[in-house]
Design an enzyme around this catalytic site. Structure first.
Site, short mmCIF file in Angstrom:
data_model
loop_
_atom_site.label_atom_id
_atom_site.label_comp_id
_atom_site.label_asym_id
_atom_site.label_seq_id
_atom_site.Cartn_x
_atom_site.Cartn_y
_atom_site.Cartn_z
N HIS A 284 0.84 -1.20 0.00
CA HIS A 284 0.00 0.00 0.00
C HIS A 284 0.88 1.26 0.00
O HIS A 284 1.85 1.34 0.76
CB HIS A 284 -0.87 0.05 1.25
CG HIS A 284 -2.03 -0.90 1.26
ND1 HIS A 284 -1.87 -2.26 1.35
CD2 HIS A 284 -3.36 -0.66 1.19
CE1 HIS A 284 -3.08 -2.83 1.35
NE2 HIS A 284 -3.99 -1.88 1.25
N ASN B 294 8.24 -3.83 4.13
CA ASN B 294 6.82 -3.50 4.15
C ASN B 294 6.16 -3.90 5.47
O ASN B 294 5.31 -3.16 5.98
CB ASN B 294 6.11 -4.20 2.98
CG ASN B 294 4.64 -3.88 2.91
OD1 ASN B 294 4.23 -2.73 3.03
ND2 ASN B 294 3.81 -4.90 2.72
#
Length: 346
Positions: free
Chosen positions: A155, A187
């Site tokens: 994201h 991440n």
């Protein structure tokens, strides 16, 4: 000449720190061969008389019309505009521009406030990753491109920033908000801690705006020359894997025409140890603009700018992944004046 080098974080591994890199990107124009075009004027018909027949075409290279240019380069637009087209997307939780060539966003902008991060009306268990059908099929990222790629669907605007409504959270799961990111060590670790830092800023600022996106930065090869090299995933190869990611943070004091604490950070898409200081990844906004080809604060007067890392303690708080899924907010950053980040000057 700029006061700062065009210094951005680069290197094979973040474990040895953020190395500096520099690049000036140029795009050469290719000249198309001259073409012969015609101009046809057709008088409009009137109610009293039928339309007049169209005159014979006029050749642009006709010497009897010396004031008419012999070429019409823009005539190609009759077949379509080549681009680039940025596919601007405005959703509940974000605004973004898409890079069709790399199948990643150019940038994604979000806005968080103390109220937005405290609301709990969205649950990521009800959200699913989706392809963005607003982008033409031949240009969009696809779910199958990430399958067994070895990368997370990372994201750019995190789902945790959009818990204020289910619609807002769902909008963060479109692949136009994703880039391939290293999972363990980035991440799911340091990058997530960085996102938590951004949310903690709302404990000190009433309004925080963030622009996030990918970078494809050069590194020096064994022959001493700088080159840009990145992996491409998918079947067929479809989505570029960024070498780095950036965030530009605008922490607003809430007053009309008030001050904005500005911070720009560039992190390598690689494993970063949790003891790495966040301030090591701070870069001048101008350096990021030069490397990305984007402008972030051109309309923000210097008199209104403050340096974020001189207003708050720019540091991450390490939380285990499982724990981070249960709680989103950590203690707010403390106001103070930490030592300035070392940035190579020239």
């Amino acid at each position: 000449m700029s006061k700062f080098t065009l210094a951005l974080v680069a290197g094979a591994s973040a474990a040895v720190g953020a190395a500096t890199t520099a690049a000036i990107y140029g795009i050469s124009k290719r000249q198309l061969p001259d073409e012969t075009h015609t101009i046809t004027a057709i008088p409009s018909p009137t109610r009293a008389s039928p339309a007049a027949p169209a005159p014979l075409p006029v050749r642009r290279d006709d010497p009897s019309h010396p004031l008419l240019p012999p070429v019409d380069p823009s005539g190609v637009f009759q077949y379509g505009f080549p681009g680039p087209i940025n596919d601007l997307r405005s959703a509940a939780s974000l605004t973004s521009a898409f890079d069709r060539a790399k199948r990643n966003p150019h940038w994604v902008a979000e806005h968080i406030t103390p109220a937005s991060v405290l609301l709990r009306n969205g649950d990521r268990r009800h959200s699913v990753f989706t392809e963005d059908d607003s982008i033409p099929e031949k240009f969009r990222g696809k779910l199958k491109d990430y399958f067994r790629s070895g990368y997370d669907r990372g994201h750019q605007v995190p789902a945790a920033d959009a818990k204020w409504s289910q619609e807002a959270m769902d909008s963060t799961f479109a692949l136009s908000n994703m880039c391939p990111q290293v999972g363990d060590g980035f991440n799911r670790d340091y990058w997530a801690h960085f996102e938590d830092f951004c949310r903690r800023l709302t404990s000190f600022y009433p309004s925080v705006r963030i622009v996030t996106g990918p970078l494809y930065l050069p590194k020096r090869d064994f022959d001493g020359k700088w080159r840009v090299s990145y992996e491409v995933i998918g079947h067929p190869p479809n989505i570029a894997v960024p070498t780095h990611f950036y965030k530009v943070i605008f922490a607003e004091d809430g007053r009309v025409g008030g001050n904005v604490s500005l911070g720009a950070f560039v992190l390598p898409n690689d494993v970063i140890h949790n003891d790495k200081p966040l301030k090591d990844f701070e870069v001048p906004v101008e350096a990021l603009e030069r490397a990305s080809g984007l402008e972030f604060a051109g309309l923000l007067p210097p008199a209104r700018r403050k340096r974020l890392c001189q207003e708050v303690n720019c540091s991450v708080i390490v939380k285990e992944y499982a724990e981070r899924q249960k709680t989103m907010m950590s203690p707010p950053p403390t106001k103070g004046s930490p030592p300035a980040t070392t940035i190579t000057q020239r």
